[in-house]
Write a protein that holds these residues in place. Structure first.
Motif, PDB file in Angstrom:
ATOM      1  N   PRO A  93     -18.435 -76.774   4.972  1.00  0.00           N
ATOM      2  CA  PRO A  93     -17.824 -77.897   4.241  1.00  0.00           C
ATOM      3  C   PRO A  93     -16.325 -77.762   4.017  1.00  0.00           C
ATOM      4  N   ASP A  94     -15.778 -76.570   4.183  1.00  0.00           N
ATOM      5  CA  ASP A  94     -14.341 -76.371   3.964  1.00  0.00           C
ATOM      6  C   ASP A  94     -13.537 -76.409   5.258  1.00  0.00           C
ATOM      7  N   VAL A  95     -14.178 -76.744   6.368  1.00  0.00           N
ATOM      8  CA  VAL A  95     -13.501 -76.860   7.661  1.00  0.00           C
ATOM      9  C   VAL A  95     -13.251 -78.341   7.946  1.00  0.00           C
ATOM     10  N   GLN A  96     -12.070 -78.654   8.448  1.00  0.00           N
ATOM     11  CA  GLN A  96     -11.756 -80.028   8.847  1.00  0.00           C
ATOM     12  C   GLN A  96     -12.230 -80.260  10.276  1.00  0.00           C
ATOM     13  N   PHE A  97     -13.212 -81.152  10.432  1.00  0.00           N
ATOM     14  CA  PHE A  97     -13.740 -81.517  11.746  1.00  0.00           C
ATOM     15  C   PHE A  97     -13.143 -82.855  12.196  1.00  0.00           C
ATOM     16  N   VAL A  98     -13.095 -83.041  13.507  1.00  0.00           N
ATOM     17  CA  VAL A  98     -12.653 -84.304  14.094  1.00  0.00           C
ATOM     18  C   VAL A  98     -13.685 -84.705  15.146  1.00  0.00           C
ATOM     19  N   LEU A  99     -14.289 -85.873  14.984  1.00  0.00           N
ATOM     20  CA  LEU A  99     -15.324 -86.339  15.914  1.00  0.00           C
ATOM     21  C   LEU A  99     -14.664 -87.071  17.076  1.00  0.00           C
ATOM     22  N   ASP A 100     -14.770 -86.500  18.271  1.00  0.00           N
ATOM     23  CA  ASP A 100     -14.104 -87.059  19.443  1.00  0.00           C
ATOM     24  C   ASP A 100     -14.763 -88.345  19.938  1.00  0.00           C
ATOM     25  N   HIS A 101     -13.936 -89.230  20.484  1.00  0.00           N
ATOM     26  CA  HIS A 101     -14.368 -90.376  21.298  1.00  0.00           C
ATOM     27  C   HIS A 101     -15.363 -91.303  20.593  1.00  0.00           C
ATOM     28  N   CYS A 102     -15.157 -91.518  19.295  1.00  0.00           N
ATOM     29  CA  CYS A 102     -16.074 -92.394  18.543  1.00  0.00           C
ATOM     30  C   CYS A 102     -17.530 -91.938  18.675  1.00  0.00           C
ATOM     31  N   GLY A 103     -17.730 -90.648  18.895  1.00  0.00           N
ATOM     32  CA  GLY A 103     -19.086 -90.136  19.050  1.00  0.00           C
ATOM     33  C   GLY A 103     -19.692 -90.383  20.414  1.00  0.00           C
ATOM     34  N   VAL A 104     -18.873 -90.692  21.413  1.00  0.00           N
ATOM     35  CA  VAL A 104     -19.300 -90.892  22.809  1.00  0.00           C
ATOM     36  C   VAL A 104     -20.439 -91.917  22.929  1.00  0.00           C
ATOM     37  N   PRO A 105     -20.200 -93.153  22.517  1.00  0.00           N
ATOM     38  CA  PRO A 105     -21.255 -94.175  22.643  1.00  0.00           C
ATOM     39  C   PRO A 105     -21.460 -94.601  24.094  1.00  0.00           C
ATOM     40  N   ASP A 106     -22.659 -95.055  24.392  1.00  0.00           N
ATOM     41  CA  ASP A 106     -22.964 -95.582  25.724  1.00  0.00           C
ATOM     42  C   ASP A 106     -22.597 -97.061  25.732  1.00  0.00           C
ATOM     43  N   ILE A 107     -21.304 -97.341  25.907  1.00  0.00           N
ATOM     44  CA  ILE A 107     -20.829 -98.724  25.865  1.00  0.00           C
ATOM     45  C   ILE A 107     -21.324 -99.496  27.082  1.00  0.00           C
ATOM     46  N   LYS A 108     -21.336 -98.847  28.225  1.00  0.00           N
ATOM     47  CA  LYS A 108     -21.802 -99.504  29.452  1.00  0.00           C
ATOM     48  C   LYS A 108     -23.239 -99.988  29.298  1.00  0.00           C
ATOM     49  N   GLY A 109     -24.049 -99.234  28.560  1.00  0.00           N
ATOM     50  CA  GLY A 109     -25.440 -99.612  28.350  1.00  0.00           C
ATOM     51  C   GLY A 109     -25.680-100.456  27.117  1.00  0.00           C
ATOM     52  N   ASN A 110     -24.594-100.889  26.440  1.00  0.00           N
ATOM     53  CA  ASN A 110     -24.690-101.695  25.210  1.00  0.00           C
ATOM     54  C   ASN A 110     -25.560-101.027  24.152  1.00  0.00           C
ATOM     55  N   ALA A 111     -25.502 -99.701  24.095  1.00  0.00           N
ATOM     56  CA  ALA A 111     -26.378 -98.947  23.197  1.00  0.00           C
ATOM     57  C   ALA A 111     -25.697 -98.719  21.846  1.00  0.00           C
ATOM     58  N   GLU A 112     -25.887 -99.654  20.933  1.00  0.00           N
ATOM     59  CA  GLU A 112     -25.302 -99.519  19.599  1.00  0.00           C
ATOM     60  C   GLU A 112     -26.191 -98.707  18.657  1.00  0.00           C
ATOM     61  N   HIS A 113     -27.455 -98.569  18.995  1.00  0.00           N
ATOM     62  CA  HIS A 113     -28.395 -97.850  18.120  1.00  0.00           C
ATOM     63  C   HIS A 113     -29.067 -96.736  18.927  1.00  0.00           C
ATOM     64  N   PRO A 114     -29.253 -95.535  18.320  1.00  0.00           N
ATOM     65  CA  PRO A 114     -28.964 -95.169  16.925  1.00  0.00           C
ATOM     66  C   PRO A 114     -27.513 -94.738  16.687  1.00  0.00           C
ATOM     67  N   TRP A 115     -26.632 -94.925  17.684  1.00  0.00           N
ATOM     68  CA  TRP A 115     -25.237 -94.503  17.532  1.00  0.00           C
ATOM     69  C   TRP A 115     -24.613 -95.064  16.257  1.00  0.00           C
ATOM     70  N   LYS A 116     -24.841 -96.329  15.997  1.00  0.00           N
ATOM     71  CA  LYS A 116     -24.200 -96.988  14.855  1.00  0.00           C
ATOM     72  C   LYS A 116     -24.590 -96.315  13.543  1.00  0.00           C
ATOM     73  N   GLU A 117     -25.874 -96.021  13.399  1.00  0.00           N
ATOM     74  CA  GLU A 117     -26.346 -95.357  12.179  1.00  0.00           C
ATOM     75  C   GLU A 117     -25.805 -93.927  12.100  1.00  0.00           C
ATOM     76  N   GLN A 118     -25.699 -93.273  13.237  1.00  0.00           N
ATOM     77  CA  GLN A 118     -25.205 -91.889  13.258  1.00  0.00           C
ATOM     78  C   GLN A 118     -23.738 -91.811  12.833  1.00  0.00           C
ATOM     79  N   ILE A 119     -22.922 -92.754  13.278  1.00  0.00           N
ATOM     80  CA  ILE A 119     -21.510 -92.773  12.886  1.00  0.00           C
ATOM     81  C   ILE A 119     -21.384 -92.990  11.379  1.00  0.00           C
ATOM     82  N   ALA A 120     -22.156 -93.921  10.853  1.00  0.00           N
ATOM     83  CA  ALA A 120     -22.113 -94.173   9.411  1.00  0.00           C
ATOM     84  C   ALA A 120     -22.526 -92.928   8.631  1.00  0.00           C
TER      85      ALA A 120
END
Length: 278
Positions: free
Chosen positions: A158-185
């Motif tokens: 919890p004391d380390v600063q993390f940075v999540l790359d590439h919006c979490g690498v969503p499958d945009i080509k496949g229109n896959a918003e779920h479960p990616w959307k819930e995972q980002i939140a």
């Protein structure tokens, strides 16, 4: 002006990149000069080099190589996110060397090229916790299917600063918003994580994507993390798989059309300058 927090440079005469053999479109040199010519046209004023998953024996050499490039007149390079192997006992010694080098700004270990359980191992987590208090960050490069492990790793340090790359690498080509959307939140609930809006054009269909294609992914990531916890990155040259640097910068400005000047500045430069002391 823009601070690019995710720039790869490839020099096959200086370093070894085993993974490039499997990606023919990227399997050649990409130089600082080639990048800078485009970056200056796009309004990029500074860049952080992002490690390129070199052969493990070349990790230390990669940092020295990039630090040398930064000395070139007019270089945009202001620091480097360096490679590491937290799963190995030698990490503690590497951390000491990196911490003593002001050009180094953080670490990354690409986790989608190793078994999912690597980040769950006690030594890996112990070594990540060592980063706390050093001023260095740790970039999370994971696929959506590895988010459970990413949550656990962040919670274990919890004391380390993390940075999540590439919006979490969503499958945009496949229109896959779920479960990616819930995972980002869910990831954004963790205050020690920032979201990186970087190179998502590489995950879209290169022939058909538009700003509207990217908006659900970029918009949701910014909305989840908030304007104080997002940074921007090109992911050059990987972004060339979906068009290129200038296409991605133009799309970014279009995606930010409804944001205030203060919000745009935070995403494009301000947060990066604060996070990495640029």
């Amino acid at each position: 002006m823009i601070v690019d927090t995710h720039l790869h440079l490839i020099d096959k005469t200086a370093l070894r990149y085993p993974w490039l053999a499997g990606v023919p479109a990227l399997d050649h040199d990409f130089s600082q000069e080639e990048y800078a010519a485009q970056a200056r046209r796009a309004g990029i004023e500074a860049a952080l080099f992002m490690e390129v998953d070199v052969d493990a024996a070349d990790i230390e050499a990669e940092l020295a190589y990039v630090k040398g490039l930064a000395k070139a007149p007019g270089s945009l390079l202001r620091g480097a996110i360096v490679a590491c192997r937290p799963e190995e006992p030698g990490f503690a010694a590497w951390l000491e060397k990196v911490q003593a080098n002001p050009f180094a700004k953080g670490f990354r270990r690409v986790l989608h090229v190793v078994p999912d359980d690597v980040s769950e191992r006690p030594l890996f987590r112990e070594n990540i916790r060592r980063i706390a208090g050093t001023g260095l960050t740790f970039d999370l490069c994971v696929l959506p299917g590895q988010m459970r492990q990413a949550f656990a790793l962040v919670d274990s340090a919890p004391d380390v600063q993390f940075v999540l790359d590439h919006c979490g690498v969503p499958d945009i080509k496949g229109n896959a918003e779920h479960p990616w959307k819930e995972q980002i939140a869910e990831m954004a609930k963790r205050p020690n994580v920032a979201g990186k809006i970087s190179g998502v054009v590489a995950y879209a269909d290169p022939a058909t994507w538009t700003v509207e294609t990217l908006q659900p992914y970029v918009g949701h990531t910014i909305g989840s993390f908030g304007w104080d916890r997002v940074v921007w990155g090109s992911d050059w040259p990987v972004c060339t798989l979906g068009g290129g640097l200038l296409d991605w910068v133009a799309a970014t400005h279009a995606l930010l059309a409804g944001a205030s000047d203060e919000e745009r500045t935070k995403l494009l430069s301000g947060n990066a300058k604060r996070l990495w002391r640029l």
